[in-house]
Scaffold this motif. Sequence first.
Motif, mmCIF file in Angstrom:
data_model
loop_
_atom_site.group_PDB
_atom_site.id
_atom_site.type_symbol
_atom_site.label_atom_id
_atom_site.label_comp_id
_atom_site.label_asym_id
_atom_site.label_seq_id
_atom_site.Cartn_x
_atom_site.Cartn_y
_atom_site.Cartn_z
ATOM 1 N N VAL A 58 0.615 -1.271 0.073
ATOM 2 C CA VAL A 58 -0.021 -0.032 -0.130
ATOM 3 C C VAL A 58 0.886 1.198 -0.069
ATOM 4 C CG1 VAL A 58 -1.916 1.357 1.239
ATOM 5 C CG2 VAL A 58 -2.041 -1.102 1.359
ATOM 6 N N ILE A 59 1.910 1.208 0.836
ATOM 7 C CA ILE A 59 2.882 2.457 0.881
ATOM 8 C C ILE A 59 3.557 2.719 -0.425
ATOM 9 C CG2 ILE A 59 4.912 3.394 1.898
ATOM 10 C CD1 ILE A 59 2.593 3.504 3.754
ATOM 11 N N GLU A 60 3.920 1.642 -1.200
ATOM 12 C CA GLU A 60 4.748 1.667 -2.422
ATOM 13 C C GLU A 60 3.619 2.132 -3.452
ATOM 14 O OE1 GLU A 60 7.791 1.536 -3.280
ATOM 15 O OE2 GLU A 60 7.932 1.387 -1.289
ATOM 16 N N GLU A 61 2.472 1.932 -3.347
ATOM 17 C CA GLU A 61 1.497 2.530 -4.439
ATOM 18 C C GLU A 61 1.150 4.032 -4.002
ATOM 19 O OE1 GLU A 61 -3.087 2.125 -5.644
ATOM 20 O OE2 GLU A 61 -2.207 0.644 -4.818
ATOM 21 N N ILE A 62 1.245 4.368 -2.882
ATOM 22 C CA ILE A 62 0.993 5.843 -2.572
ATOM 23 C C ILE A 62 2.162 6.359 -2.936
ATOM 24 C CG2 ILE A 62 0.975 7.629 -0.570
ATOM 25 C CD1 ILE A 62 -0.868 5.353 1.133
ATOM 26 N N LYS A 63 3.495 6.091 -2.866
ATOM 27 C CA LYS A 63 4.602 6.650 -3.040
ATOM 28 C C LYS A 63 4.677 6.933 -4.608
ATOM 29 C CE LYS A 63 8.374 5.382 -1.231
ATOM 30 N NZ LYS A 63 9.358 4.323 -0.533
ATOM 31 N N PHE A 64 4.199 5.884 -5.329
ATOM 32 C CA PHE A 64 3.868 6.120 -6.749
ATOM 33 C C PHE A 64 2.959 7.198 -7.318
ATOM 34 C CE2 PHE A 64 1.322 4.883 -10.502
ATOM 35 C CZ PHE A 64 2.240 5.013 -11.500
ATOM 36 N N LEU A 65 2.037 7.113 -6.569
ATOM 37 C CA LEU A 65 0.876 8.296 -6.794
ATOM 38 C C LEU A 65 1.427 9.676 -6.538
ATOM 39 C CD1 LEU A 65 -2.296 6.178 -5.424
ATOM 40 C CD2 LEU A 65 -1.664 6.723 -7.905
ATOM 41 N N ILE A 66 2.205 9.879 -5.475
ATOM 42 C CA ILE A 66 2.746 11.086 -5.159
ATOM 43 C C ILE A 66 3.470 11.479 -6.354
ATOM 44 C CG2 ILE A 66 4.123 12.161 -3.633
ATOM 45 C CD1 ILE A 66 2.961 10.398 -1.228
ATOM 46 N N LYS A 67 4.585 10.471 -6.434
ATOM 47 C CA LYS A 67 5.728 10.848 -7.662
ATOM 48 C C LYS A 67 5.157 11.188 -9.128
ATOM 49 C CE LYS A 67 9.986 9.202 -9.489
ATOM 50 N NZ LYS A 67 11.035 8.028 -9.526
ATOM 51 N N LYS A 68 4.025 10.181 -9.420
ATOM 52 C CA LYS A 68 3.298 10.136 -10.848
ATOM 53 C C LYS A 68 2.485 11.329 -10.984
ATOM 54 C CE LYS A 68 2.619 8.329 -15.052
ATOM 55 N NZ LYS A 68 3.474 8.250 -16.055
ATOM 56 N N TYR A 69 1.591 11.361 -10.036
ATOM 57 C CA TYR A 69 0.372 12.340 -10.126
ATOM 58 C C TYR A 69 0.243 13.542 -9.318
ATOM 59 C CZ TYR A 69 -1.349 8.313 -13.281
ATOM 60 O OH TYR A 69 -1.200 7.427 -14.148
ATOM 61 N N LYS A 70 1.244 13.622 -8.343
ATOM 62 C CA LYS A 70 1.482 15.012 -7.498
ATOM 63 C C LYS A 70 0.194 14.881 -6.486
ATOM 64 C CE LYS A 70 4.977 15.666 -10.091
ATOM 65 N NZ LYS A 70 6.366 15.069 -9.973
ATOM 66 N N ILE A 71 -0.203 13.802 -6.078
ATOM 67 C CA ILE A 71 -1.335 13.689 -5.096
ATOM 68 C C ILE A 71 -0.746 14.124 -3.547
ATOM 69 C CG2 ILE A 71 -2.430 11.985 -6.061
ATOM 70 C CD1 ILE A 71 -1.772 10.212 -3.594
ATOM 71 N N PHE A 72 -1.789 14.608 -2.787
ATOM 72 C CA PHE A 72 -1.490 15.106 -1.427
ATOM 73 C C PHE A 72 -2.644 14.650 -0.641
ATOM 74 C CE2 PHE A 72 -3.045 18.557 -4.078
ATOM 75 C CZ PHE A 72 -4.163 19.093 -3.583
ATOM 76 N N HIS A 73 -3.554 13.828 -0.951
ATOM 77 C CA HIS A 73 -4.504 13.419 -0.121
ATOM 78 C C HIS A 73 -4.851 11.992 -0.659
ATOM 79 C CE1 HIS A 73 -8.009 13.336 2.853
ATOM 80 N NE2 HIS A 73 -8.704 12.921 1.661
ATOM 81 N N VAL A 74 -5.165 11.022 0.114
ATOM 82 C CA VAL A 74 -5.748 9.659 -0.324
ATOM 83 C C VAL A 74 -7.041 9.396 0.712
ATOM 84 C CG1 VAL A 74 -5.102 7.087 -0.056
ATOM 85 C CG2 VAL A 74 -3.318 8.991 -0.769
ATOM 86 N N GLU A 75 -7.932 8.632 0.179
ATOM 87 C CA GLU A 75 -9.136 8.156 0.594
ATOM 88 C C GLU A 75 -9.246 6.547 0.606
ATOM 89 O OE1 GLU A 75 -13.991 8.313 0.677
ATOM 90 O OE2 GLU A 75 -12.807 9.435 -0.939
ATOM 91 N N PHE A 76 -8.909 6.093 1.625
ATOM 92 C CA PHE A 76 -8.894 4.449 1.640
ATOM 93 C C PHE A 76 -10.524 4.013 1.547
ATOM 94 C CE2 PHE A 76 -5.046 5.569 3.750
ATOM 95 C CZ PHE A 76 -4.191 4.582 3.233
ATOM 96 N N ILE A 77 -10.912 3.368 0.509
ATOM 97 C CA ILE A 77 -12.416 3.059 0.174
ATOM 98 C C ILE A 77 -12.579 1.692 0.775
ATOM 99 C CG2 ILE A 77 -14.046 2.555 -1.520
ATOM 100 C CD1 ILE A 77 -13.353 5.412 -1.250
ATOM 101 N N ASP A 78 -11.466 0.838 1.040
ATOM 102 C CA ASP A 78 -11.814 -0.643 1.558
ATOM 103 C C ASP A 78 -12.105 -0.559 2.961
ATOM 104 O OD1 ASP A 78 -11.779 -3.210 2.226
ATOM 105 O OD2 ASP A 78 -9.711 -3.428 1.691
ATOM 106 N N GLU A 79 -13.480 -0.895 3.115
ATOM 107 C CA GLU A 79 -14.082 -0.897 4.523
ATOM 108 C C GLU A 79 -13.400 -1.834 5.535
ATOM 109 O OE1 GLU A 79 -18.356 -0.852 4.196
ATOM 110 O OE2 GLU A 79 -18.469 0.863 3.461
#
Length: 261
Positions: free
Chosen positions: A10-31
Amino acid sequence: AYRVRSIENVIEEIKFLIKKYKIFHVEFIDELFFLQKNRIEDLCEKMLSENLKITWECAMRVNLVDRDILRLMKKAGCVLISYGIESGSQDILERMNKRNTVEQNIKALKETKKAGIFPAVNCIIGYPGETKQTIKDTEEMLNKIGCHAGIHFIQALQGCALYKQVREAGFIKDEEDYFLSLDKHINDLPIDFTGLSKKFIEQEQKRITTNLYKYYLKSSRNLKWQRLKFYLMKGNINFLKYAILRGAAKIKQKILKPVWS
């Protein structure tokens, strides 16, 4: 079978999104992601050690809530937790087989607010056994906490215990017609399972939602401030770039806004 992703994955995916798409907020949909306290702790500790500098939100059960876990989540960037409180009536909670108490719900929401995290509360109106008093109990609970909530109409979906219950009780006479009608009832009550009347349930939902909106306005301002403070303290470059570009776009739009005759 339910397969759980590793925290590292999960952490690796977030790091990828930060680098690739410049995100700064994540919503965990999985209940189901936040069903174990040790898993939540591992995620928060990993976020802190990796210095991700993002804010995030998730859904969690009230039985996992305590002051220490909330403080850790807050430190790791959590700004919002969604709770399926459902009702302020113990009788309705037991009918739903929620396996938690009104007291647990109140304590969890109060602790979440104290931790500086926005509690996104979801309630259901119109469950079989609902009465004028149980509706009042829910409203009084939310007022006691000073908490806004989404008041949603009950829907009985095939495969759940509620569907079997109302089907056997004769509320659903034609399954095909019922399921086709659900699309038409996104913003209102499909069927009254209470005997209070469809109109009454819809009026109560609207009234309570309107009355609780004052809490939303106050809490949402605090949520925006908590996110901004976190980004500034962490020096989140992606957010700062976004804020500058968004501000410039608003100014440009205002200057170039056409004047209609």
